[in-house]
Design an enzyme around this catalytic site. Structure first.
Site, PDB file in Angstrom:
ATOM      1  CG  HIS A  54      -1.883   0.956   1.333  1.00 50.14           C
ATOM      2  ND1 HIS A  54      -1.465   2.359   2.089  1.00 50.14           N
ATOM      3  CD2 HIS A  54      -3.121   1.338   0.982  1.00 50.14           C
ATOM      4  CE1 HIS A  54      -2.497   3.228   2.199  1.00 50.14           C
ATOM      5  NE2 HIS A  54      -3.372   2.575   1.582  1.00 50.14           N
ATOM      6  N   PRO A  55       0.241   2.265  -0.450  1.00 49.36           N
ATOM      7  CG  PRO A  55      -0.636   3.829  -1.796  1.00 49.36           C
ATOM      8  CD  PRO A  55      -0.862   2.580  -1.180  1.00 49.36           C
ATOM      9  NE  ARG A  56      -0.354   3.313   7.175  1.00 53.38           N
ATOM     10  CZ  ARG A  56       0.223   2.423   8.091  1.00 53.38           C
ATOM     11  NH1 ARG A  56       1.473   3.005   8.795  1.00 53.38           N
ATOM     12  NH2 ARG A  56       0.032   1.252   8.734  1.00 53.38           N
ATOM     13  CE  LYS A  57       1.787  -0.894   5.107  1.00 53.57           C
ATOM     14  NZ  LYS A  57       0.175  -0.588   5.222  1.00 53.57           N
ATOM     15  CG  PHE A  58      10.274   1.596   2.360  1.00 55.67           C
ATOM     16  CD1 PHE A  58      11.468   1.208   1.712  1.00 55.67           C
ATOM     17  CD2 PHE A  58      10.157   0.567   3.354  1.00 55.67           C
ATOM     18  CE1 PHE A  58      12.304   0.196   1.906  1.00 55.67           C
ATOM     19  CE2 PHE A  58      10.972  -0.448   3.705  1.00 55.67           C
ATOM     20  CZ  PHE A  58      11.947  -0.846   2.717  1.00 55.67           C
TER      21      PHE A  58
END
Length: 269
Positions: free
Chosen positions: A166-170
């Site tokens: 997900h975009p919250r992960k790098f």
């Protein structure tokens, strides 16, 4: 590099799951030191597939930490089992295995610890717990690509591990997830389950719908984005660690602030 890779996929006309997704899975397999990696459309369905792969269903219980994203418990209920919530250590925010031991019943099928925010689990303690209670371990490692404990990368320390992209992960593919395992039987199930239940037929090149399955594939377009980031995963991770260390240093001794801890021998991602 990411834009160029996506343009290559669009030009090829092969946009669903295919060779680029295989490349991403292979890169992650090498990086994590695990035999089998399956890219899926998100972490939540990856956890569901993992539970189904070990036969969790109605009448079973799965131990889950009470401090996590709701999906960790929801997927247990989704397959018809009962999530049993257990408190976490307030310092590490990781599941308290002593309290987990008190929660084990004859119906307990598995434990699903969460390496919350990238804080690695103590795999030594987890193995003692697993062996003592004869349980399988599914690690919800949504945020934890790059974390490790005493040289073992998160992704290779549990029976099954599931990551989020997900975009919250790098490392992100917009939406996406990874399932990892060293168990060939579990791998065979997950591979078939995410591809409509298709298995390769013995002694011939055709495919057979051999079980009930669904469509949890990750497209070549999304995988191209993941490949471009995995090529620089260490650079990205080292920068995150550098920033975290600055915050830790500046917040030391500030009244009212308590710095979270990492298990001894662990690397937080």
């Amino acid at each position: 590099d990411a834009l160029g890779r996506i343009e290559d996929v669009l030009s090829s006309g092969y946009m669903t799951e295919g060779p680029v997704t295989r490349e991403l899975e292979s890169m992650c397999s090498d990086y994590l030191g695990v035999s089998h990696v399956f890219a899926v459309c998100n972490c939540t369905v990856g956890l569901e597939a993992a539970l189904r792969a070990i036969g969790v269903g109605p009448g079973d219980e799965v131990i889950v930490p009470d401090y996590t994203y709701p999906a960790s418990a929801s997927v247990v209920a989704l397959v018809g089992a009962k999530p049993v919530l257990v408190d976490v250590n307030p310092s590490t925010m990781l599941i308290d295995l002593n309290k987990a031991a008190d929660a084990v019943t004859p119906a307990t099928k598995a434990i699903m610890p969460v390496s919350i925010f990238g804080n690695p689990l103590d795999y030594d303690a987890l193995k003692i717990f697993k062996d003592a209670n004869n349980l399988l371990v599914i690690e919800d490692a949504a945020c934890s690509i790059g974390a490790k404990f005493k040289g073992t990368m998160v992704g290779a320390g549990a029976d099954i591990t599931v990551f989020s992209m997900h975009p919250r992960k790098f490392i992100t593919t917009g939406e996406g997830g990874l399932i990892t395992t060293d168990n060939p039987e579990i791998a065979e199930f997950i591979d078939a389950y995410k591809h409509f239940g298709i298995k390769k037929a013995a002694n011939r090149g055709s495919m057979v719908f051999s079980m009930m399955g669904t469509n949890y594939k990750l497209s070549n377009i999304q995988s191209a984005l993941g490949v471009s980031q995995m090529k620089i995963v260490d650079t990205l991770l080292n920068r995150r660690i550098e920033i975290a260390e600055r915050y830790t240093e500046m917040l030391q001794g500030v009244p009212g602030i308590e710095i979270p801890t990492v298990p001894t021998g662990g690397r937080h991602s």
